[in-house]
Design a protein around this motif. Structure first.
Motif, PDB file in Angstrom:
ATOM      1  N   LEU A  28      23.085 -15.957  28.044  1.00 34.98           N
ATOM      2  CA  LEU A  28      21.926 -16.469  27.277  1.00 34.98           C
ATOM      3  C   LEU A  28      21.751 -17.698  27.938  1.00 34.98           C
ATOM      4  O   LEU A  28      21.136 -18.660  27.614  1.00 34.98           O
ATOM      5  CB  LEU A  28      22.090 -16.813  25.834  1.00 34.98           C
ATOM      6  CG  LEU A  28      21.938 -15.426  24.891  1.00 34.98           C
ATOM      7  CD1 LEU A  28      22.486 -15.894  23.653  1.00 34.98           C
ATOM      8  CD2 LEU A  28      20.315 -15.181  24.830  1.00 34.98           C
ATOM      9  N   SER A  29      22.170 -17.786  29.575  1.00 34.63           N
ATOM     10  CA  SER A  29      22.219 -19.306  30.062  1.00 34.63           C
ATOM     11  C   SER A  29      20.570 -19.422  30.494  1.00 34.63           C
ATOM     12  O   SER A  29      20.244 -20.827  30.513  1.00 34.63           O
ATOM     13  CB  SER A  29      22.513 -18.959  31.505  1.00 34.63           C
ATOM     14  OG  SER A  29      24.085 -18.823  31.593  1.00 34.63           O
ATOM     15  N   HIS A  30      19.596 -18.617  30.213  1.00 32.72           N
ATOM     16  CA  HIS A  30      18.247 -18.791  30.505  1.00 32.72           C
ATOM     17  C   HIS A  30      17.620 -19.653  29.028  1.00 32.72           C
ATOM     18  O   HIS A  30      16.544 -20.018  29.175  1.00 32.72           O
ATOM     19  CB  HIS A  30      17.260 -17.716  30.716  1.00 32.72           C
ATOM     20  CG  HIS A  30      17.645 -16.472  30.044  1.00 32.72           C
ATOM     21  ND1 HIS A  30      18.616 -15.936  29.783  1.00 32.72           N
ATOM     22  CD2 HIS A  30      16.929 -16.119  28.874  1.00 32.72           C
ATOM     23  CE1 HIS A  30      18.423 -15.030  28.752  1.00 32.72           C
ATOM     24  NE2 HIS A  30      17.271 -15.141  28.335  1.00 32.72           N
ATOM     25  N   VAL A  31      18.421 -19.569  28.084  1.00 33.45           N
ATOM     26  CA  VAL A  31      18.071 -20.276  26.959  1.00 33.45           C
ATOM     27  C   VAL A  31      18.602 -21.734  26.598  1.00 33.45           C
ATOM     28  O   VAL A  31      19.781 -21.476  26.704  1.00 33.45           O
ATOM     29  CB  VAL A  31      18.238 -19.584  25.732  1.00 33.45           C
ATOM     30  CG1 VAL A  31      17.788 -19.948  24.406  1.00 33.45           C
ATOM     31  CG2 VAL A  31      17.630 -17.961  25.594  1.00 33.45           C
ATOM     32  N   PRO A  32      17.975 -22.631  26.637  1.00 32.21           N
ATOM     33  CA  PRO A  32      18.656 -24.123  26.570  1.00 32.21           C
ATOM     34  C   PRO A  32      19.721 -24.010  25.412  1.00 32.21           C
ATOM     35  O   PRO A  32      19.478 -23.396  24.386  1.00 32.21           O
ATOM     36  CB  PRO A  32      17.612 -24.928  26.126  1.00 32.21           C
ATOM     37  CG  PRO A  32      16.215 -24.518  26.808  1.00 32.21           C
ATOM     38  CD  PRO A  32      16.579 -22.784  26.475  1.00 32.21           C
ATOM     39  N   PRO A  33      20.916 -24.929  25.732  1.00 34.18           N
ATOM     40  CA  PRO A  33      21.803 -24.805  24.778  1.00 34.18           C
ATOM     41  C   PRO A  33      21.558 -25.126  23.285  1.00 34.18           C
ATOM     42  O   PRO A  33      22.097 -24.635  22.215  1.00 34.18           O
ATOM     43  CB  PRO A  33      22.946 -25.528  25.284  1.00 34.18           C
ATOM     44  CG  PRO A  33      22.169 -26.428  26.400  1.00 34.18           C
ATOM     45  CD  PRO A  33      20.970 -25.500  26.738  1.00 34.18           C
ATOM     46  N   GLU A  34      20.668 -26.215  23.084  1.00 33.52           N
ATOM     47  CA  GLU A  34      20.256 -26.733  21.838  1.00 33.52           C
ATOM     48  C   GLU A  34      19.352 -25.506  20.931  1.00 33.52           C
ATOM     49  O   GLU A  34      19.415 -25.668  19.911  1.00 33.52           O
ATOM     50  CB  GLU A  34      19.561 -27.912  21.904  1.00 33.52           C
ATOM     51  CG  GLU A  34      17.922 -27.995  22.515  1.00 33.52           C
ATOM     52  CD  GLU A  34      18.237 -27.926  24.085  1.00 33.52           C
ATOM     53  OE1 GLU A  34      16.881 -28.054  24.651  1.00 33.52           O
ATOM     54  OE2 GLU A  34      19.029 -28.039  24.726  1.00 33.52           O
ATOM     55  N   GLN A  35      18.859 -24.598  21.875  1.00 34.74           N
ATOM     56  CA  GLN A  35      17.995 -23.596  21.096  1.00 34.74           C
ATOM     57  C   GLN A  35      19.207 -22.642  20.590  1.00 34.74           C
ATOM     58  O   GLN A  35      19.096 -22.017  19.609  1.00 34.74           O
ATOM     59  CB  GLN A  35      17.023 -23.036  22.169  1.00 34.74           C
ATOM     60  CG  GLN A  35      16.005 -23.970  22.369  1.00 34.74           C
ATOM     61  CD  GLN A  35      14.877 -23.474  23.505  1.00 34.74           C
ATOM     62  OE1 GLN A  35      14.650 -22.436  23.331  1.00 34.74           O
ATOM     63  NE2 GLN A  35      14.015 -24.399  24.036  1.00 34.74           N
ATOM     64  N   VAL A  36      20.066 -22.231  21.651  1.00 41.20           N
ATOM     65  CA  VAL A  36      20.962 -21.288  21.196  1.00 41.20           C
ATOM     66  C   VAL A  36      21.899 -21.812  19.827  1.00 41.20           C
ATOM     67  O   VAL A  36      22.060 -20.987  19.065  1.00 41.20           O
ATOM     68  CB  VAL A  36      22.136 -21.078  22.371  1.00 41.20           C
ATOM     69  CG1 VAL A  36      23.108 -20.059  22.077  1.00 41.20           C
ATOM     70  CG2 VAL A  36      21.444 -20.572  23.535  1.00 41.20           C
ATOM     71  N   LEU A  37      22.130 -23.070  19.913  1.00 46.45           N
ATOM     72  CA  LEU A  37      22.983 -23.645  18.783  1.00 46.45           C
ATOM     73  C   LEU A  37      22.074 -23.587  17.755  1.00 46.45           C
ATOM     74  O   LEU A  37      22.623 -23.262  16.498  1.00 46.45           O
ATOM     75  CB  LEU A  37      23.281 -25.171  18.896  1.00 46.45           C
ATOM     76  CG  LEU A  37      23.960 -26.089  18.169  1.00 46.45           C
ATOM     77  CD1 LEU A  37      25.337 -25.169  17.826  1.00 46.45           C
ATOM     78  CD2 LEU A  37      24.015 -27.360  18.350  1.00 46.45           C
ATOM     79  N   SER A  38      20.891 -23.964  17.615  1.00 45.75           N
ATOM     80  CA  SER A  38      19.886 -23.667  16.393  1.00 45.75           C
ATOM     81  C   SER A  38      20.006 -22.379  16.162  1.00 45.75           C
ATOM     82  O   SER A  38      19.951 -22.151  14.609  1.00 45.75           O
ATOM     83  CB  SER A  38      18.360 -24.081  16.856  1.00 45.75           C
ATOM     84  OG  SER A  38      18.528 -25.382  17.358  1.00 45.75           O
ATOM     85  N   HIS A  39      19.939 -21.372  16.607  1.00 41.13           N
ATOM     86  CA  HIS A  39      19.851 -19.938  16.178  1.00 41.13           C
ATOM     87  C   HIS A  39      21.394 -19.667  15.673  1.00 41.13           C
ATOM     88  O   HIS A  39      21.340 -19.019  14.610  1.00 41.13           O
ATOM     89  CB  HIS A  39      19.412 -18.980  17.462  1.00 41.13           C
ATOM     90  CG  HIS A  39      17.964 -18.641  17.823  1.00 41.13           C
ATOM     91  ND1 HIS A  39      17.013 -18.286  16.549  1.00 41.13           N
ATOM     92  CD2 HIS A  39      17.046 -19.151  18.515  1.00 41.13           C
ATOM     93  CE1 HIS A  39      15.865 -18.153  16.933  1.00 41.13           C
ATOM     94  NE2 HIS A  39      15.950 -18.635  18.169  1.00 41.13           N
ATOM     95  N   ARG A  40      22.242 -20.116  16.236  1.00 44.49           N
ATOM     96  CA  ARG A  40      23.691 -20.016  15.978  1.00 44.49           C
ATOM     97  C   ARG A  40      23.701 -20.364  14.395  1.00 44.49           C
ATOM     98  O   ARG A  40      24.399 -19.756  13.487  1.00 44.49           O
ATOM     99  CB  ARG A  40      24.713 -20.476  16.665  1.00 44.49           C
ATOM    100  CG  ARG A  40      25.954 -20.302  16.283  1.00 44.49           C
ATOM    101  CD  ARG A  40      27.186 -20.863  17.110  1.00 44.49           C
ATOM    102  NE  ARG A  40      28.372 -20.432  16.863  1.00 44.49           N
ATOM    103  CZ  ARG A  40      29.556 -20.560  17.642  1.00 44.49           C
ATOM    104  NH1 ARG A  40      29.555 -21.193  18.979  1.00 44.49           N
ATOM    105  NH2 ARG A  40      30.502 -20.263  17.348  1.00 44.49           N
ATOM    106  N   ALA A  41      23.141 -21.734  14.103  1.00 45.87           N
ATOM    107  CA  ALA A  41      23.130 -22.329  12.855  1.00 45.87           C
ATOM    108  C   ALA A  41      22.340 -21.447  11.859  1.00 45.87           C
ATOM    109  O   ALA A  41      22.903 -21.276  10.467  1.00 45.87           O
ATOM    110  CB  ALA A  41      22.842 -23.666  12.872  1.00 45.87           C
ATOM    111  N   LEU A  42      21.283 -21.028  12.141  1.00 44.42           N
ATOM    112  CA  LEU A  42      20.492 -20.338  11.221  1.00 44.42           C
ATOM    113  C   LEU A  42      21.122 -18.834  10.985  1.00 44.42           C
ATOM    114  O   LEU A  42      20.989 -18.692   9.711  1.00 44.42           O
ATOM    115  CB  LEU A  42      19.101 -20.258  11.968  1.00 44.42           C
ATOM    116  CG  LEU A  42      18.164 -18.812  11.133  1.00 44.42           C
ATOM    117  CD1 LEU A  42      17.857 -19.511  10.027  1.00 44.42           C
ATOM    118  CD2 LEU A  42      16.885 -18.832  12.335  1.00 44.42           C
TER     119      LEU A  42
END
Length: 303
Positions: A28-42
């Motif tokens: 998922l390197s093409h997705v910024p880390p803050e966006q990955v983190l947001s989905h991880r939380a959700l």
């Protein structure tokens, strides 16, 4: 199979998921880390809420946040685990997974040090030697790289502080983590909204992978909780090192990250510290078990 055997298998499975998770975040390197983190939380919140609903314990979530003391330590835990998750995801995506694995090696040693400072826990000479070796490893790597190894220090320090906050909470692991992701959920939803889905609408594959982050976060925690009830603490402590070992192997063998002589020297010191620390933990556990057996025998004689 005995309960202890099942617990060991559960612990190994949890460490396998944690140790190999870098491959998932690298994809998922093409997705910024803050966006990955947001989905991880959700998706973690949805996963854990589903578990609590299935167990009929969803009402406990409100109780967890009902006292000021719990709220304060849950906020601290949320801040530390969010920082930890973000730095780990960023490290993997930007080619610093080797440094990330070092952080999870030094985390238990930092925990011992914090236990001494915060809870006045006794630090044995052997444990002190292990902490000293870890500090020397950080110093060697700092000298070799020409700068402090911030990634290992932030990852190890944030996770150790997370442990301090969790120690102050009389909550089960599922309830506690659900409360933590609930606290960060407004920020996560804001990021997802402001970025137009935070990568979720990019492709079906991306959407599936981002949604899977809930299971990737929740499953190993449940396995760990299962193991913790059935396996001796010293054994769990030793088995946990499977996680950073796999992270290290993935970084070097799969991601082909550079491994300099300075890294070699630092990791040699860390692995020595791990060996010393594990030996001390297992020896303490055996001593405690012998003392408990002796106390049981004395009690039986008195009766």
């Amino acid at each position: 199979m005995s309960d202890a055997g099942k617990g060991i298998l559960a612990m190994i499975a949890a460490c396998l998921v944690w140790g190999l998770s870098g491959i998932y975040y690298k994809a998922l390197s093409h997705v910024p880390p803050e966006q990955v983190l947001s989905h991880r939380a959700l998706w973690s919140f949805l996963f854990f809420s589903g578990v609590l609903l299935f167990q009929g314990r969803i009402g406990v979530l409100g109780t967890a946040l009902s006292t000021k003391r719990n709220a304060v330590f849950l906020v601290l835990a949320t801040a530390m685990i969010s920082l930890n998750w973000f730095v780990f995801i960023s490290s993997v995506q930007t080619g610093h997974a080797t440094e990330a694995s070092l952080g999870y090696y030094i985390f238990p040693l930092l925990s011992v040090l914090l236990g001494r400072q915060v809870f006045s826990e006794r630090l044995t000479r052997t444990q002190g030697a292990a902490v000293g070796l870890a500090a020397l490893a950080v110093a060697v790597l700092s000298f070799g790289l020409g700068a402090a190894p911030l990634i290992p220090l932030v990852l190890g320090g944030s996770f150790a502080l997370y442990g301090v906050a969790k120690k102050q909470l009389s909550l089960g692991p599922v309830v506690s983590v659900t409360a933590e992701v609930l606290l960060i959920l407004p920020v996560a939803l804001a990021v997802i909204w402001l970025t137009g889905g935070a990568g979720f609408l990019g492709s079906t594959a991306d959407a599936a992978m981002l949604a899977f982050s809930g299971i990737l976060t929740g499953l190993p925690l449940i396995l760990f909780s299962y193991a913790a009830k059935r396996v001796r603490l010293g054994t769990i402590g030793v088995l946990q090192y499977l996680n950073p070992t796999l992270q290290f192997l993935v970084a070097v063998l799969v991601f082909s990250e550079p491994f300099t002589p300075w890294h070699s020297a630092a990791f040699a010191l860390i692995w020595s510290a791990v060996a010393v620390f594990s030996f001390s933990a297992l020896r303490q556990e055996r001593a405690s078990r012998r003392a408990a057996m002796a106390a049981t025998g004395v009690s039986a004689q008195i009766r």
